[in-house]
Structures are given as C-alpha cells and as structure tokens.
Design an enzyme around this catalytic site. Sequence first.
Site, PDB file in Angstrom:
ATOM      1  N   ASP A 210       4.465 -10.520  -1.481  1.00 33.64           N
ATOM      2  CA  ASP A 210       3.021 -11.401  -1.963  1.00 33.64           C
ATOM      3  C   ASP A 210       1.892 -10.605  -1.903  1.00 33.64           C
ATOM      4  OD1 ASP A 210       1.082 -13.429  -2.841  1.00 33.64           O
ATOM      5  OD2 ASP A 210       2.635 -14.818  -1.684  1.00 33.64           O
ATOM      6  N   GLY A 236       2.612  -6.496  -2.654  1.00 36.39           N
ATOM      7  CA  GLY A 236       2.428  -5.922  -3.890  1.00 36.39           C
ATOM      8  C   GLY A 236       2.182  -6.639  -5.000  1.00 36.39           C
ATOM      9  N   PHE A 238       3.461  -8.622  -8.489  1.00 34.56           N
ATOM     10  CA  PHE A 238       4.461  -8.854  -9.354  1.00 34.56           C
ATOM     11  C   PHE A 238       4.518  -8.290 -10.809  1.00 34.56           C
ATOM     12  CE2 PHE A 238       3.686 -13.527  -8.598  1.00 34.56           C
ATOM     13  CZ  PHE A 238       2.760 -13.516  -9.708  1.00 34.56           C
ATOM     14  N   HIS A 256       4.762 -21.478 -13.258  1.00 34.63           N
ATOM     15  CA  HIS A 256       3.886 -22.362 -13.982  1.00 34.63           C
ATOM     16  C   HIS A 256       2.368 -21.851 -14.035  1.00 34.63           C
ATOM     17  CE1 HIS A 256       2.438 -25.149 -10.229  1.00 34.63           C
ATOM     18  NE2 HIS A 256       2.297 -23.896  -9.977  1.00 34.63           N
TER      19      HIS A 256
END
Length: 346
Positions: A210, A236, A238, A256
């Site tokens: 995360d 990091g 994503f 989502h």
Amino acid sequence: MNPQSSPETESQSIPPEAYLIQLAFGAMVSQALYVAAKLGLADLLAAKPLPVGELAEATKTHEGALYRILRSLASFGVFKEIDPKVFALTPYAEPLRSEHASSLRNAAIFMGEEWHWQVWANTLYSVETGKPAWGKVHGAEVFDYFSNHSQQFEIFNRAMTDMSAGTAPVVVEAYDFSGMDVLADIAGGHGLLLAAILKANPKMKGILFDVPAVIEGAGKLLEQEGVAGRVSTISGNFFESVPAGADVYLMQHIIHDWDDERSIQILRNIKAAIKLNGRVLLVETVIPKGNDPHLSKLMDLEMLVSPGGVERTENEYAKLFEQSGFRLTRVIPTKPAYSIIEAVRL
C-alpha cells in the site's frame, strides 16, 4: 422502507407518495446513524439499557435532541425504546458497537462526516459532467485529498478496516487458498483480510502492499493478529508497479475505485509481476441483472461522486480482464453482497 424489499413489494403495502417520501428522507436516516456512531451510543448500551438522560450526560449532548435521534432510529429497528425514554440495543444496532466482530461504526462515521457529506450534496454535478464531485468540493481528487488530510484519511482507513472485518471470514470460507505459497494483498490497508487468510493457511506467507502512510500504520494490526513474522510490508504506487513473486494477487474494494483505463493499468502491472500460473482475486460487488435492490447499485453512486470509479457487471469484469491480459474464470458469490472474482493470466 425495508432495504431487502423491492419497490414492487413496498408499493403493495404503502402508497407511492409515502414510499417516495421515505426515499427522499433517507439522508436523515444516514445522518442519524452517523450521530449515533460518532457518539458511541451502542457502546454505552452494550451492558444494559439506559435512559436517554444518562446517555445525554455521558455524551455531553442535549437530552431532548438525543431522544429524537434515538426515537427515529428505533423506528427503523436500530435501538429500541423499551420504556419511556429508555433505550436498548437491537440486532441492527449491535454492529454500531466498536467491539462487535463485524463492527460498522467507523463506516457509518465515514459516510456521515461533513467533508464526505458535502460531496454527496454535489451529486448533480457528477451526473451533469460524469466527473467525481470530490474534486469540485475539495479542490483535489479523493486520494490526493487524503494524502494531505491525515485525520480524514485515518477515518477512511478505519472504515475500510471495518468493512474488511465483515468480509474477511466470508472470503476465507468461500475460497480455497490451500496450495498457495505467497499471497500479495494489493492496496490491502492495514492487512486485516490478509491476516485472516494467513491464519486460516498456516504455511502461507503474505505481502502487504500500500502507500507509505498506510503501511506505516499496519504493523500494530499484524502483530495483534499474530502474523507479522509471515508478512513482508512494502510501500509503493500500484500505477507504477507491484511486488513480484506471489502466487495470487488479491484486491478488496480497489478496482471499483477506478475507471477502466486506470483499472487496466493496475491489472497490467500485476500481470508483469505475477507468476505464469498465478491468479488474481478481486473482492467486489457485482451488479446483478434486474431491478431488485442490491448494495452494488448504491455503491456505484459512491464511486460516481467520490473517486470516479464504477461498480461492474460480470460481463464488464470479463472485458476488463481481457484488456489487461487475464481471463475471468469464475465469480463466487458470498453471503453478503460481495463476490470473489477470479482470473488467470493469459
């Protein structure tokens, strides 16, 4: 209104005008829940019923005004007035307790906070433009806003942990993780879902990934759950890359948040890191066919006004995976409204 009933069922019991008024007044119910959660009323009632006077004294609120909040919630089955101005918990009030196994207290607080509520007041802007109202209200998109507002970000993270607490046991029960050596929880928050899976699979190791601010707060929970020694915590972005080396990449309520373009970018980064026989698991709501009530249809509006993401149908997930280099293999419904969406690398 009974949230489990269809409009057709409701219309058989009450006139259309009364039904619509109940819908229009739904915002008041949300705020009443927020007040009850913020004040910790369910925690105060955990041991025994109490008169509203004692509750008002404990919460430093106005007795008459607090009574009106409790009376309104009791009309929906949340709390019960067992004697004049004496209230008790009900099954629907129990999840407002902080220590409840599936507590939703923090989720109710997040939904009702003023800085979140202002976004919902600008829903029309999102409908007119197709853009999230969050940026219009706060001058920054949702996750950029959180990066500069630590208190609000903590409220959001606690709400997400609440939601994980309710879904984690269901995911563990519904999906067979045996035979997997390493599981990577991408944007996994403080790691509650990952911890639940690891405890059910003692030989498995985990990667919790995360942003730095979230990973910094994950250690305490992992220690409490007894899995810290089996988890590598990595921070990091994503949109740039994800850690390599896992058998399965898990994301709960993440895809989502994003439109198709950015969702594909995340999934392609996972494809670059995943093993040849690896799997991707998404825990999301899947919009069903038809007009029956479903959590996904309301969650979709939250995605519209806040991050600019979208809830999807099974076919839409299949197309998203195909564009990212994966193939959707199955959708596993769970007891709540969430599903486990499985895909394999092409």
